[in-house]
Design a protein around this motif. Structure first.
Motif: not given
Length: 223
Positions: A31-35, A60-61, A93-94, A124-125
């Motif tokens: 969970s600490f890395i992008g999908i 999805f950052s 989401l970033s 969401v960012a």
């Protein structure tokens, strides 16, 4: 040290301890890395081949999307291949949008999927150069969403960017929401709402509310 001790130590050092962890713990680590990186772990071994399809934590950052079409194909592939029996616990989401309104479509697709899979936490960012993005109304009827954060990313080199636009009805439902954090967004009425909105009267479980540096495009906001 005898030979049996040395052999035992070598076996321990060669053991794949990460793969032997239970799925729930692996999900937490991933969970600490992008999908997109989580999906790439499928090539590690047969044990990892389908781990990503049941991830409940989706990040999805991305600092910048250079190829929106490529990202769109990735979104379609990801959600069509994901285990639909698995609920979504949280989504991040970033996005750094660069003159491309297609980002709005991606955000909408991801939020719709989250809504249909009982999301509990949504962050969401977004950073936009030219366009605001309208926050989807359907999320306010979610009976699972407990934590919601909507912010604008800040970059010192580009201080005059438009903010994330939240077009609000007269009230929000959010029946399960306990925490709401709004930072540097534009809050305005939709075309069916007058200039006085009472957003939170139906948020029966709301305990923590933060509204920071937001632009209020309404005459009266009742809390």
């Amino acid at each position: 040290m005898n030979s049996s001790d040395g052999k035992k130590r070598m076996n321990v050092e060669g053991e794949d301890r990460l793969s032997s962890l239970p799925d729930d713990l692996i999900y937490k680590i991933l969970s600490f890395i992008g999908i997109e990186y989580v999906v790439q772990t499928s090539v590690l071994s047969s044990r990892w081949r389908f781990i990503w399809t049941s991830m409940p934590y989706l990040d999805f950052s991305m600092e910048r999307i250079y190829h929106p079409h490529k990202f769109s194909k990735f979104i379609i592939h990801f959600f069509s291949s994901r285990n639909n029996q698995t609920e979504v616990s949280s989504i991040k989401l970033s996005f750094h949008e660069v003159d491309n309104q297609d980002i709005d479509v991606f955000v909408q697709q991801i939020m719709e999927y989250a809504f249909s899979h009982n999301i509990q936490q949504l962050n969401v960012a977004c950073l936009f150069h030219e366009f605001g993005v309208e926050f989807p109304h359907f999320l306010s009827s979610s009976r699972s969403l407990k934590h919601l954060s909507v912010t604008k990313e800040h970059v010192s080199a580009t201080p005059y960017l438009k903010t994330y636009v939240v077009k609000a009805p007269s009230t929000w439902e959010f029946p399960a929401l306990t925490t709401l954090y709004l930072h540097d967004i534009t809050l305005c009425c939709d075309e069916n709402t007058d200039k006085c909105i009472d957003l939170f009267s139906k948020c029966a479980n709301l305990k923590n509310l933060t509204i920071k540096s937001c632009y209020m495009g309404v005459k009266v906001l009742s809390i």
